[in-house]
Design a protein around this motif. Structure first.
Motif, short mmCIF file in Angstrom:
data_model
loop_
_atom_site.label_atom_id
_atom_site.label_comp_id
_atom_site.label_asym_id
_atom_site.label_seq_id
_atom_site.Cartn_x
_atom_site.Cartn_y
_atom_site.Cartn_z
N ALA A 1 104.36 56.14 31.67
CA ALA A 1 105.36 56.86 30.89
C ALA A 1 104.91 58.30 30.78
CB ALA A 1 105.52 56.25 29.50
N PHE A 2 105.86 59.21 30.81
CA PHE A 2 105.58 60.63 30.69
C PHE A 2 105.97 61.05 29.28
CE2 PHE A 2 106.35 59.51 35.05
CZ PHE A 2 105.26 60.06 35.69
N VAL A 3 104.96 61.46 28.49
CA VAL A 3 105.16 61.72 27.07
C VAL A 3 104.49 63.04 26.69
CG1 VAL A 3 104.79 60.84 24.73
CG2 VAL A 3 105.16 59.23 26.61
N GLU A 4 105.28 63.96 26.19
CA GLU A 4 104.76 65.22 25.63
C GLU A 4 103.81 65.95 26.59
OE1 GLU A 4 103.31 64.79 21.60
OE2 GLU A 4 104.72 63.18 21.23
N GLY A 5 104.11 65.95 27.87
CA GLY A 5 103.28 66.65 28.85
C GLY A 5 102.08 65.86 29.33
N TYR A 6 101.96 64.61 28.93
CA TYR A 6 100.86 63.75 29.36
C TYR A 6 101.43 62.55 30.10
CZ TYR A 6 97.76 66.39 26.34
OH TYR A 6 97.04 67.39 25.77
N VAL A 7 100.55 61.83 30.79
CA VAL A 7 100.95 60.60 31.48
C VAL A 7 100.19 59.45 30.81
CG1 VAL A 7 101.05 59.37 33.67
CG2 VAL A 7 101.25 61.86 33.64
N ALA A 8 100.93 58.47 30.34
CA ALA A 8 100.33 57.27 29.74
C ALA A 8 100.45 56.14 30.75
CB ALA A 8 101.06 56.90 28.46
N MET A 9 99.41 55.34 30.86
CA MET A 9 99.40 54.21 31.79
C MET A 9 98.91 52.98 31.03
SD MET A 9 97.52 53.79 35.50
CE MET A 9 95.84 53.80 34.89
N ARG A 10 99.60 51.85 31.22
CA ARG A 10 99.20 50.62 30.53
C ARG A 10 99.41 49.42 31.44
NH1 ARG A 10 104.12 49.40 26.22
NH2 ARG A 10 105.66 48.82 27.79
N ASN A 11 98.84 48.30 31.02
CA ASN A 11 99.04 47.02 31.68
C ASN A 11 100.33 46.43 31.14
OD1 ASN A 11 99.07 44.30 32.42
ND2 ASN A 11 96.86 44.09 32.23
N GLY A 12 101.33 46.29 32.00
CA GLY A 12 102.62 45.78 31.56
C GLY A 12 102.58 44.35 31.07
N ARG A 13 101.57 43.60 31.45
CA ARG A 13 101.45 42.22 30.99
C ARG A 13 100.72 42.11 29.66
NH1 ARG A 13 100.67 38.99 36.70
NH2 ARG A 13 102.59 39.81 37.58
N SER A 14 100.09 43.20 29.25
CA SER A 14 99.40 43.25 27.95
C SER A 14 99.72 44.58 27.28
CB SER A 14 97.89 43.09 28.13
OG SER A 14 97.57 41.86 28.71
N PRO A 15 100.98 44.84 26.96
CA PRO A 15 101.36 46.14 26.41
C PRO A 15 100.76 46.45 25.04
CG PRO A 15 103.20 44.61 26.31
CD PRO A 15 102.11 43.93 27.09
N GLU A 16 100.19 45.46 24.39
CA GLU A 16 99.57 45.70 23.09
C GLU A 16 98.21 46.40 23.21
OE1 GLU A 16 98.00 41.88 24.62
OE2 GLU A 16 100.01 42.72 24.50
N VAL A 17 97.62 46.38 24.40
CA VAL A 17 96.35 47.05 24.64
C VAL A 17 96.63 48.56 24.74
CG1 VAL A 17 94.43 47.31 26.27
CG2 VAL A 17 95.38 45.04 25.81
N PRO A 18 95.81 49.40 24.11
CA PRO A 18 96.08 50.84 24.15
C PRO A 18 96.20 51.38 25.57
CG PRO A 18 94.39 50.37 22.53
CD PRO A 18 94.64 49.09 23.29
N LEU B 1 96.01 54.20 28.63
CA LEU B 1 95.16 55.29 29.07
C LEU B 1 96.02 56.55 29.10
CD1 LEU B 1 93.39 53.58 32.09
CD2 LEU B 1 92.50 53.89 29.79
N ILE B 2 95.46 57.66 28.68
CA ILE B 2 96.21 58.92 28.63
C ILE B 2 95.57 59.91 29.60
CG2 ILE B 2 97.01 60.81 27.18
CD1 ILE B 2 98.17 58.04 26.42
N PHE B 3 96.39 60.51 30.46
CA PHE B 3 95.92 61.47 31.44
C PHE B 3 96.61 62.82 31.25
CE2 PHE B 3 95.63 57.32 33.46
CZ PHE B 3 94.41 57.35 34.11
N THR B 4 95.88 63.91 31.48
CA THR B 4 96.52 65.21 31.61
C THR B 4 97.19 65.22 32.98
OG1 THR B 4 94.64 66.26 32.69
CG2 THR B 4 94.69 66.34 30.25
N PRO B 5 98.11 66.15 33.22
CA PRO B 5 98.72 66.20 34.56
C PRO B 5 97.69 66.37 35.68
CG PRO B 5 100.04 67.45 33.01
CD PRO B 5 98.78 67.06 32.28
#
Length: 80
Positions: free
Chosen positions: A39-56, A58-62
Motif C-alpha cells: 500500500a502507498f501511504v503518505e509518501g511511504y510504501v507499506a508491505m505486509r503478509n496478506g495471510r497474516s494482516p494483523e502482523v505489523p 514493513l515500511i519503506f521510503t521510496p
C-alpha cells in the motif's frame, strides 16, 4: 486485530506513524488473500503478509522500496 496507527522502528531507523486502517492494499498474487500486499501511504510504501494482516507492516521510503524491488528483480533474495 485490525491495524491501526503503527510506529515502525525497523531496519533503517525510526519510521513515521502511519495510519494504515484506510490503506488500499494491493495483492501481488491472484490467490485468495495473496501472500504479499503493498500500500502507498503518505509518501511511504507499506508491505505486509496478506495471510497474516494483523502482523505489523514493513515500511519503506521510496528509495528503500526502489532498492528492494531492484534487488528482487536481480535475484538478490533468491534462496538458490
Amino acid at each position: 486485530m485490525a491495524e491501526s496507527i503503527i510506529d515502525q522502528r525497523l531496519a533503517g531507523g525510526p519510521r513515521p506513524e502511519l495510519d494504515l486502517t484506510r490503506a488500499e492494499w494491493q495483492s501481488t498474487s491472484r490467490g485468495v488473500g495473496g501472500d504479499v500486499q503493498v500500500a502507498f501511504v503518505e509518501g511511504y510504501v507499506a508491505m505486509r503478509n496478506g495471510r497474516s494482516p494483523e502482523v505489523p507492516a514493513l515500511i519503506f521510503t521510496p528509495a528503500e522500496w526502489r532498492g528492494f524491488v531492484l534487488g528482487a528483480r536481480e535475484g538478490e533474495f533468491d534462496l538458490t
